[in-house]
Design an enzyme around this catalytic site. Structure first.
Site, PDB file in Angstrom:
ATOM      1  N   HIS A  94       0.861  -1.184   0.000  1.00  0.00           N
ATOM      2  CA  HIS A  94       0.000   0.000   0.000  1.00  0.00           C
ATOM      3  C   HIS A  94       0.901   1.240   0.000  1.00  0.00           C
ATOM      4  CE1 HIS A  94      -2.817   3.039   1.384  1.00  0.00           C
ATOM      5  NE2 HIS A  94      -3.771   2.240   0.941  1.00  0.00           N
ATOM      6  N   GLU A 166      -3.616   2.347  -7.348  1.00  0.00           N
ATOM      7  CA  GLU A 166      -3.862   3.440  -6.403  1.00  0.00           C
ATOM      8  C   GLU A 166      -3.039   4.638  -6.830  1.00  0.00           C
ATOM      9  OE1 GLU A 166      -4.397   2.217  -1.993  1.00  0.00           O
ATOM     10  OE2 GLU A 166      -2.305   2.358  -2.518  1.00  0.00           O
TER      11      GLU A 166
HETATM   12  P1  13P Z   1      -9.226   6.807   0.910  1.00  0.00           P
HETATM   13  O1  13P Z   1     -10.458   6.120   0.408  1.00  0.00           O
HETATM   14  O2  13P Z   1      -9.290   7.168   2.350  1.00  0.00           O
HETATM   15  O3  13P Z   1      -8.821   7.935   0.028  1.00  0.00           O
HETATM   16  O4  13P Z   1      -8.053   5.732   0.821  1.00  0.00           O
HETATM   17  C1  13P Z   1      -7.921   4.947  -0.317  1.00  0.00           C
HETATM   18  C2  13P Z   1      -6.967   3.872   0.028  1.00  0.00           C
HETATM   19  O5  13P Z   1      -5.871   4.119   0.496  1.00  0.00           O
HETATM   20  C3  13P Z   1      -7.426   2.488  -0.157  1.00  0.00           C
HETATM   21  O6  13P Z   1      -6.515   1.577   0.361  1.00  0.00           O
END
Ligand code: 13P
Length: 265
Positions: A94, A166
């Site tokens: 992550h 992401e």
């Molecule tokens: P948010 O939805 O808080 O922006 O975070 C996204 C995320 O990091 C998913 O793992």
């Protein structure tokens, strides 16, 4: 078609009783759907008690991290081996771990390898920073992260892993700008292209690729409707039962529509 995967990343929120209450509320709201898989990723501490309470027809569990060695003198760590009977998935790499805990592509690769070795499906997070995006380096970053993360796996292993795109600039922790679904589509297509060139077309079709930037119950459909998007990895909105069950509902609606359309063909 694969099941839509909706993953709640609770990050470092919710103690055992708070998590238990949220699970209770989600259980009331969320219905079983054969095409939707709902996964909860609570803190390490909460995994065990939650596993006793969970209705396995509705929910699966994920860890947010684990250590790549199976056992040994590694004070403070929890291994994939220890998690084997508890979770289906582990989130690996992550952006918060890459940035705050200095996890390199090599560390991510070792964790992905350890997850697969222990029969746990890794949810591998990849994505560019705002700076890399502005410098036009998105593809290079995605290429390097994907190639490295999968390096020790066979094609058969790769078929079963999950990749979450992401864009770091689209996560609330780091600014939370909204990504355009068109841009998300380009990134997801590019990730699949990398998998295809390394492991073949069949593997690229089977691998599940999620969107992991910020979403809530209002905007999630725009991303879920992107061709090739197999689900979402949700952060802050997953801490609110109303928003999270709304996200699952949005996925239900889309899958019903698709089922109906397929049925009418
Ligand atoms: P948010 O939805 O808080 O922006 O975070 C996204 C995320 O990091 C998913 O793992």
């Amino acid at each position: 078609m694969s099941r839509t995967l909706i993953v709640a990343n609770w990050k470092m929120h919710l103690n055992t009783s708070q998590a238990s209450l949220l699970l209770h509320r989600l259980h009331e709201r969320i219905k079983i759907h054969r095409n939707i898989e709902v996964v909860l990723a609570p803190s390490m501490l909460v995994l065990q008690p939650l596993s006793m309470q969970i209705d396995r027809r509705k929910f699966r569990l994920a860890a947010q991290n684990a250590y790549h060695k199976d056992e040994g003198a590694f004070t403070g760590e929890v291994s994939f081996t220890m998690l084997q009977d508890l979770v289906h998935y582990v989130i690996v790499g992550h952006s918060e771990r890459r940035l705050y805990f200095h996890e390199t592509d090599e560390i991510v690769r070792d964790k992905v390898t350890a997850a697969v070795r222990n029969n746990i499906t890794p949810i591998i997070c990849v994505g560019e920073t705002q700076q890399e995006r502005r410098a036009g380096e998105t593809r290079q970053v995605l290429h390097d992260q994907v190639v490295s993360a999968l390096a020790n796996l066979t094609s058969q292993d790769v078929e079963n892993v999950v990749i979450a795109y992401e864009p770091i600039w689209a996560i609330s922790t780091f600014g939370g700008e909204l990504a355009k679904p068109d841009d998300v589509k380009k990134a997801l297509d590019f990730i699949r292209l990398q998998v295809s060139s390394l492991y073949g077309k069949k593997v690229a079709e089977r691998i599940r690729v999620l969107y992991g930037g910020s979403v809530d119950d209002h905007i999630v459909s725009g991303y879920l409707a992107v061709e090739g998007c197999d689900g979402v990895l949700v952060g802050s909105a997953s801490l609110n039962y109303h928003k999270f069950s709304g996200i699952v509902d949005a996925a239900y609606r889309l899958r019903h529509q698709e089922d109906d359309e397929d049925g009418n063909k």
